[in-house]
Design an enzyme around this catalytic site. Structure first.
Site, PDB file in Angstrom:
ATOM      1  CE1 TYR A  33       8.027 -12.624   3.190  1.00  0.00           C
ATOM      2  CE2 TYR A  33       6.182 -11.633   4.365  1.00  0.00           C
ATOM      3  CZ  TYR A  33       7.468 -12.122   4.351  1.00  0.00           C
ATOM      4  OH  TYR A  33       8.210 -12.107   5.505  1.00  0.00           O
ATOM      5  CE  LYS A 145       7.670  -8.466   3.892  1.00  0.00           C
ATOM      6  NZ  LYS A 145       8.127  -8.885   5.206  1.00  0.00           N
ATOM      7  CD  GLU A 178      16.420  -8.862   9.267  1.00  0.00           C
ATOM      8  OE1 GLU A 178      15.622  -7.931   9.086  1.00  0.00           O
ATOM      9  OE2 GLU A 178      16.797  -9.617   8.346  1.00  0.00           O
ATOM     10  CG  LEU A 203      12.901  -6.879   4.758  1.00  0.00           C
ATOM     11  CD1 LEU A 203      12.982  -7.393   3.319  1.00  0.00           C
ATOM     12  CD2 LEU A 203      11.555  -7.230   5.362  1.00  0.00           C
TER      13      LEU A 203
END
Ligand code: PLP
Length: 289
Positions: A33, A145, A178, A203
């Site tokens: 996505y 992702k 993250e 990511l």
């Protein structure tokens, strides 16, 4: 006004948008996505970079998707036009396709493309956030992702239950990789901005990539180097980034105040510079002019 989504090649009322029970996105999260913000000028912010990352996620999972960027942008713009939002974001998902439930499929499947648009207003003055650290229990390809996000769902609940706005994910070596849905940054006492390198552990955010370039333009040094929870707690400043947030200051980590508990100078400088870029983008390739 009716909210409009896009599924199976058609624009349909959001509440009537459906996908098949046999879609592999539903069975296995066999899908990728993107979330792409659009500004008040009607342009997708760094749209081309988002589509490039989408292609690399598709490639990593060997999902053959034949629609061109041009055609995708056309549908995305039409979706925004039909929803009549002044600004917001488009959520775009591509699954491997539809097949009876079996982990292994040998046949070529037609990928499923679905999109919806969401209105939101981006704020010039960002909220000051609190984060809580949680174990990073995700798989080893966080550079893709993918919609397989259970590790983040669990982490975000843990952080939210303590009153946090975001979770910071900590790997087995004690480094912050993250945020749950954001990239994590600190500013050291020497004024150097630090964020985890773009490895498979994170990511590589489009906002992250853009901010590294913007920082150079405003003479701020960025080091792509992992930092520990202790480094973060004793940092001068901390902040997070994402396409739907831009740059947001973090004022507390695990209930511990960062700096003087307000947005720091360097965060503010980067936030303003990113805000300027965001507002003035005049084409989907992300350039200002
Ligand atoms: N890291 C993770 C795990 C994310 O889910 C996101 C956004 O969804 C980000 C970072 C930020 O990426 P971007 O700046 O492309 O929105």
């Amino acid at each position: 006004m009716t909210r409009i989504a896009y599924t199976n090649g058609m624009f349909v009322p959001h509440d009537y948008a459906t996908v098949s029970m046999d879609d592999r996105g539903y069975h296995f999260a066999d899908s990728v996505y993107e979330v792409i913000a659009y500004n008040q000028r009607g342009f997708f912010v760094d749209g081309k970079r988002h589509l490039d990352r989408l292609r690399s996620s598709l490639k990593a999972l060997n999902i053959p998707f034949r629609m061109s960027d041009q055609a995708l942008f056309l549908v995305m713009h039409e979706l925004v036009r039909k929803n009549r939002h002044s600004e917001g974001y488009v959520y775009l998902q591509i699954t491997r396709g539809i097949a009876p439930r079996d982990h292994l499929v040998r046949d070529f499947l037609e990928p499923t493309l679905a999109m919806f648009a969401e209105h939101c207003t981006f704020q010039e003055t960002p909220p000051h956030l609190k984060v809580f650290t949680v174990p990073d229990i995700r798989w080893k390809r966080n550079d893709i992702k993918s919609t397989s996000l259970l590790g983040v769902v669990v982490g975000k609940y843990q952080a939210a239950n303590k009153g946090g706005d975001e979770a910071w994910l900590v790997n087995d070596e004690g480094f912050v990789t993250e945020g749950g849905a954001t990239n994590a940054w600190i500013v050291t006492h020497k004024g150097v901005v630090q964020t985890h390198p773009a490895t498979n552990a994170i990511l590589n955010g489009i906002t992250r990539q853009r901010l590294i370039e913007i920082a150079k333009d405003v003479s701020i040094v960025v080091e792509e180097k992992p930092f520990t929870v202790e480094d973060a707690k004793s940092a001068r400043e901390a902040f997070l980034t994402s396409s739907t947030k831009g740059v947001h200051p973090i004022i507390e980590i695990d209930d511990q105040k960062i700096g003087n508990g307000l947005m720091g100078d360097i965060t503010q400088k980067l936030q303003k510079a990113y805000w300027h870029f965001y507002q003035h983008t005049k084409n989907d390739y992300g350039e200002i002019s």
